[in-house]
Design a protein around this motif. Sequence first.
Motif, PDB file in Angstrom:
ATOM      1  N   GLU A  22     -19.842   9.595 -13.100  1.00 23.78           N
ATOM      2  CA  GLU A  22     -18.810   8.556 -13.112  1.00 23.78           C
ATOM      3  C   GLU A  22     -17.624   8.955 -12.230  1.00 23.78           C
ATOM      4  OE1 GLU A  22     -17.809   7.404 -17.084  1.00 23.78           O
ATOM      5  OE2 GLU A  22     -17.410   5.360 -16.393  1.00 23.78           O
ATOM      6  N   LEU A  23     -17.202  10.218 -12.327  1.00 22.64           N
ATOM      7  CA  LEU A  23     -16.064  10.675 -11.524  1.00 22.64           C
ATOM      8  C   LEU A  23     -16.401  10.647 -10.035  1.00 22.64           C
ATOM      9  CD1 LEU A  23     -14.759  13.688 -13.666  1.00 22.64           C
ATOM     10  CD2 LEU A  23     -13.666  11.466 -13.346  1.00 22.64           C
ATOM     11  N   ALA A  24     -17.618  11.104  -9.684  1.00 21.17           N
ATOM     12  CA  ALA A  24     -18.010  11.122  -8.266  1.00 21.17           C
ATOM     13  C   ALA A  24     -18.104   9.712  -7.704  1.00 21.17           C
ATOM     14  CB  ALA A  24     -19.343  11.848  -8.115  1.00 21.17           C
ATOM     15  N   MET A  25     -18.633   8.774  -8.494  1.00 25.05           N
ATOM     16  CA  MET A  25     -18.742   7.397  -8.009  1.00 25.05           C
ATOM     17  C   MET A  25     -17.369   6.740  -7.894  1.00 25.05           C
ATOM     18  SD  MET A  25     -22.280   5.886  -9.547  1.00 25.05           S
ATOM     19  CE  MET A  25     -22.374   4.670  -8.241  1.00 25.05           C
ATOM     20  N   THR A  26     -16.467   7.071  -8.804  1.00 23.36           N
ATOM     21  CA  THR A  26     -15.106   6.539  -8.722  1.00 23.36           C
ATOM     22  C   THR A  26     -14.411   7.057  -7.465  1.00 23.36           C
ATOM     23  OG1 THR A  26     -14.930   6.374 -11.127  1.00 23.36           O
ATOM     24  CG2 THR A  26     -12.871   6.434  -9.889  1.00 23.36           C
ATOM     25  N   GLU A  27     -14.605   8.343  -7.161  1.00 23.07           N
ATOM     26  CA  GLU A  27     -13.995   8.921  -5.970  1.00 23.07           C
ATOM     27  C   GLU A  27     -14.560   8.276  -4.703  1.00 23.07           C
ATOM     28  OE1 GLU A  27     -13.959  13.144  -6.039  1.00 23.07           O
ATOM     29  OE2 GLU A  27     -13.064  13.333  -4.061  1.00 23.07           O
ATOM     30  N   ALA A  28     -15.883   8.058  -4.678  1.00 21.80           N
ATOM     31  CA  ALA A  28     -16.502   7.425  -3.504  1.00 21.80           C
ATOM     32  C   ALA A  28     -16.007   5.982  -3.345  1.00 21.80           C
ATOM     33  CB  ALA A  28     -18.027   7.450  -3.652  1.00 21.80           C
ATOM     34  N   LEU A  29     -15.887   5.265  -4.473  1.00 22.44           N
ATOM     35  CA  LEU A  29     -15.370   3.896  -4.428  1.00 22.44           C
ATOM     36  C   LEU A  29     -13.926   3.888  -3.934  1.00 22.44           C
ATOM     37  CD1 LEU A  29     -15.721   0.856  -5.089  1.00 22.44           C
ATOM     38  CD2 LEU A  29     -14.905   1.372  -7.394  1.00 22.44           C
ATOM     39  N   ASN A  30     -13.161   4.861  -4.394  1.00 23.64           N
ATOM     40  CA  ASN A  30     -11.765   4.973  -3.967  1.00 23.64           C
ATOM     41  C   ASN A  30     -11.687   5.139  -2.448  1.00 23.64           C
ATOM     42  OD1 ASN A  30      -9.142   6.113  -3.391  1.00 23.64           O
ATOM     43  ND2 ASN A  30      -8.899   6.396  -5.602  1.00 23.64           N
ATOM     44  N   GLU A  31     -12.510   6.023  -1.879  1.00 20.39           N
ATOM     45  CA  GLU A  31     -12.490   6.255  -0.424  1.00 20.39           C
ATOM     46  C   GLU A  31     -12.893   4.996   0.338  1.00 20.39           C
ATOM     47  OE1 GLU A  31     -14.888   9.619   0.513  1.00 20.39           O
ATOM     48  OE2 GLU A  31     -13.684  11.007  -0.670  1.00 20.39           O
ATOM     49  N   GLN A  32     -13.959   4.326  -0.132  1.00 20.77           N
ATOM     50  CA  GLN A  32     -14.423   3.110   0.546  1.00 20.77           C
ATOM     51  C   GLN A  32     -13.348   2.027   0.494  1.00 20.77           C
ATOM     52  OE1 GLN A  32     -17.769   1.110  -1.241  1.00 20.77           O
ATOM     53  NE2 GLN A  32     -17.308  -0.728  -0.062  1.00 20.77           N
ATOM     54  N   THR A  33     -12.707   1.901  -0.658  1.00 19.76           N
ATOM     55  CA  THR A  33     -11.704   0.857  -0.837  1.00 19.76           C
ATOM     56  C   THR A  33     -10.475   1.120   0.038  1.00 19.76           C
ATOM     57  OG1 THR A  33     -12.509   0.631  -3.098  1.00 19.76           O
ATOM     58  CG2 THR A  33     -10.442  -0.438  -2.590  1.00 19.76           C
ATOM     59  N   ARG A  34     -10.084   2.395   0.164  1.00 25.94           N
ATOM     60  CA  ARG A  34      -8.952   2.730   1.043  1.00 25.94           C
ATOM     61  C   ARG A  34      -9.289   2.393   2.500  1.00 25.94           C
ATOM     62  NH1 ARG A  34      -4.709   5.653  -0.953  1.00 25.94           N
ATOM     63  NH2 ARG A  34      -4.960   6.326  -3.115  1.00 25.94           N
ATOM     64  N   HIS A  35     -10.518   2.658   2.901  1.00 24.93           N
ATOM     65  CA  HIS A  35     -10.921   2.328   4.273  1.00 24.93           C
ATOM     66  C   HIS A  35     -10.845   0.817   4.491  1.00 24.93           C
ATOM     67  CE1 HIS A  35     -13.654   1.603   7.681  1.00 24.93           C
ATOM     68  NE2 HIS A  35     -13.283   2.810   8.083  1.00 24.93           N
ATOM     69  N   CYS A  36     -11.313   0.058   3.506  1.00 28.76           N
ATOM     70  CA  CYS A  36     -11.266  -1.407   3.588  1.00 28.76           C
ATOM     71  C   CYS A  36      -9.820  -1.889   3.688  1.00 28.76           C
ATOM     72  CB  CYS A  36     -11.956  -2.009   2.357  1.00 28.76           C
ATOM     73  SG  CYS A  36     -11.911  -3.810   2.291  1.00 28.76           S
ATOM     74  N   LEU A  37      -8.942  -1.308   2.877  1.00 25.49           N
ATOM     75  CA  LEU A  37      -7.533  -1.725   2.868  1.00 25.49           C
ATOM     76  C   LEU A  37      -6.890  -1.567   4.249  1.00 25.49           C
ATOM     77  CD1 LEU A  37      -4.870  -2.523   1.449  1.00 25.49           C
ATOM     78  CD2 LEU A  37      -4.622  -0.124   0.775  1.00 25.49           C
ATOM     79  N   ARG A  68      -8.921  -7.033   2.124  1.00 21.80           N
ATOM     80  CA  ARG A  68      -7.842  -6.037   2.052  1.00 21.80           C
ATOM     81  C   ARG A  68      -7.034  -6.221   0.764  1.00 21.80           C
ATOM     82  NH1 ARG A  68      -4.900  -4.579   7.770  1.00 21.80           N
ATOM     83  NH2 ARG A  68      -6.740  -4.605   9.115  1.00 21.80           N
ATOM     84  N   THR A  69      -6.796  -7.486   0.415  1.00 21.86           N
ATOM     85  CA  THR A  69      -6.002  -7.763  -0.790  1.00 21.86           C
ATOM     86  C   THR A  69      -6.737  -7.300  -2.044  1.00 21.86           C
ATOM     87  OG1 THR A  69      -5.036  -9.679   0.302  1.00 21.86           O
ATOM     88  CG2 THR A  69      -4.844  -9.589  -2.086  1.00 21.86           C
ATOM     89  N   LEU A  70      -8.042  -7.605  -2.124  1.00 17.05           N
ATOM     90  CA  LEU A  70      -8.803  -7.139  -3.283  1.00 17.05           C
ATOM     91  C   LEU A  70      -8.842  -5.606  -3.310  1.00 17.05           C
ATOM     92  CD1 LEU A  70     -10.572  -7.666  -5.744  1.00 17.05           C
ATOM     93  CD2 LEU A  70     -12.564  -7.812  -4.223  1.00 17.05           C
ATOM     94  N   ALA A  71      -8.980  -4.988  -2.135  1.00 19.84           N
ATOM     95  CA  ALA A  71      -8.998  -3.531  -2.065  1.00 19.84           C
ATOM     96  C   ALA A  71      -7.697  -2.954  -2.603  1.00 19.84           C
ATOM     97  CB  ALA A  71      -9.229  -3.069  -0.627  1.00 19.84           C
ATOM     98  N   TYR A  72      -6.570  -3.572  -2.200  1.00 18.45           N
ATOM     99  CA  TYR A  72      -5.286  -3.071  -2.703  1.00 18.45           C
ATOM    100  C   TYR A  72      -5.209  -3.176  -4.227  1.00 18.45           C
ATOM    101  CZ  TYR A  72      -0.523  -2.802  -4.196  1.00 18.45           C
ATOM    102  OH  TYR A  72       0.593  -2.443  -4.908  1.00 18.45           O
ATOM    103  N   SER A  97       0.823  -1.211   0.000  1.00 26.65           N
ATOM    104  CA  SER A  97       0.000   0.000   0.000  1.00 26.65           C
ATOM    105  C   SER A  97       0.853   1.256   0.000  1.00 26.65           C
ATOM    106  CB  SER A  97      -0.955   0.008   1.200  1.00 26.65           C
ATOM    107  OG  SER A  97      -0.233   0.167   2.409  1.00 26.65           O
ATOM    108  N   GLY A  98       2.155   1.112   0.390  1.00 27.00           N
ATOM    109  CA  GLY A  98       3.072   2.257   0.325  1.00 27.00           C
ATOM    110  C   GLY A  98       3.298   2.737  -1.093  1.00 27.00           C
ATOM    111  N   GLN A  99       2.946   1.899  -2.092  1.00 24.87           N
ATOM    112  CA  GLN A  99       3.103   2.307  -3.508  1.00 24.87           C
ATOM    113  C   GLN A  99       1.925   3.141  -4.009  1.00 24.87           C
ATOM    114  OE1 GLN A  99       5.152  -1.144  -5.898  1.00 24.87           O
ATOM    115  NE2 GLN A  99       3.479  -2.018  -4.727  1.00 24.87           N
ATOM    116  N   LEU A 100       0.812   3.137  -3.256  1.00 24.91           N
ATOM    117  CA  LEU A 100      -0.376   3.871  -3.722  1.00 24.91           C
ATOM    118  C   LEU A 100      -0.107   5.366  -3.706  1.00 24.91           C
ATOM    119  CD1 LEU A 100      -3.135   1.793  -1.898  1.00 24.91           C
ATOM    120  CD2 LEU A 100      -2.426   1.645  -4.293  1.00 24.91           C
TER     121      LEU A 100
END
Length: 347
Positions: free
Chosen positions: A279-294, A303-307, A18-21
Motif C-alpha cells: 500500500e505504501l509503495a503504491m501510494t508513493e508511485a501514485l504520488n509521483e505520477q500525480t505530481r508529474h501530471c500536475l 492538472r486540477t484533479l491531480a492537485y 501547488s505552492g501549498q503542497l
Amino acid sequence: MTSTSGQTYLKTRAAVMSGQLMDEQDFTAILATPLQQLEKQFGLSGISDRGLSPANLNRSIERGLINQLMNELTILLRPLNGPARETLIHWSRKFELYNLKALIRGKLNNLPYDLIRESLHILPSLISLPHEELLRTENVPELLRRLENTPYEAIARQARQVYEEKNESFSLDATIDLRYYTGLLKHAQGCDPADRSPLLKLIGSLIDRQNLPWLLRYRLNYQLSPTETYYLMIPSGRHIHTDLLKQLVNMQQLTGILEALPAPLDSQLSGAASIMEVELAMTEALNEQTRHCLHFCPSAVARTLAYMMLREMDLQRVFAILQGQVLALDETVIRQAADLDREDANV
C-alpha cells in the motif's frame, strides 16, 4: 471543457495552489511544531481552546481540514462545466460517502441519534446529503431508498440490493466504494477527448492503488473466495485489468500475486513483504505520477484533479500528525501514521 480563458485560469490557479503542497522536509518540520502553531498554520486557530475531549477535538480538526480542501475545490470549479465539472464534483463525493457509511453503521448498530450526528462531516451543499432527514429514517433500507432521488442514486440502489441479500456492513461498504469508482470513471469518459485520456490514466492508477491492497486483504486476511473477491473489485484499473484480476484472485500467496503484476507495478513493488508495504509503495508511485501530471499534463482538468489528489494526501498526513499530538502519542507512532519512515520500509 471550457473556453481558452477558462483553461488558462484553471492552470494558473492549480500552479499557484501547488505552492501549498508539502515535501518530506515540510512534514518533518511540522512534526516538531507545537499543536497551537500548527492549528494557526492550517486555518484551525483556537480549536484546542474550546475544551473539547480528545475525540471531539480530533473530529473537529478532521472536519476543518476537509472543509479547507472543499473550499479550494470550490475555487477550482468556477470555470468548469459539463462532464469536467461533474468529474471533479464526483471525486469530492468520497467525503460524503464517509458520512453515508457512518449513517449506515449507526443504524445497523442502533446508535443514538446524537452520537451518529456528531460523527458526520459538515460538507458543501453541492455534495452534501440531507443528513437530518436520513437520521430520522427507521432503518437502513429506508435510508437508502431516500437516497434514490439524489445524485447518489446509483450507489444507493446497488447498496440496497446488497443489504437485502447480505444484511451486513462489510459488503455494503465495499459496494459503496465500488460504485463510487465506477461513477468516477463514467464521468471522466464523458469529458472532451483532450481531457479524457489523462483523466482516465490518473483515475486508473487511483483504482489500481485501491484494488491491489483490497484484493490482498480479501484473499489473504479475510479468506474470501476468488469469486467473492472478484466481484468486489473495480474492473478498470490502469495496469490491472479484468483478465489479470481474474488471474490474481485465484492466487493464494503475496509473492505469487506480486510476481504476476505487469510493468511498472512489478518493479515498484519489488521487495514488498506485507500488504502495508504494498500500500505504501503504491501510494508513493501514485504520488509521483500525480505530481508529474500536475506540472506537465496539457489538460487543465487533469492538472486540477491531480492537485486535489495530492492536497488530500498531504492533509491526511497533516491530520495524522495533529491527531498524534492531540493524543500525546509517541513520536515513533506518529511518524509511522504520517508515513515519515519510508526509508526504513525497505520497499
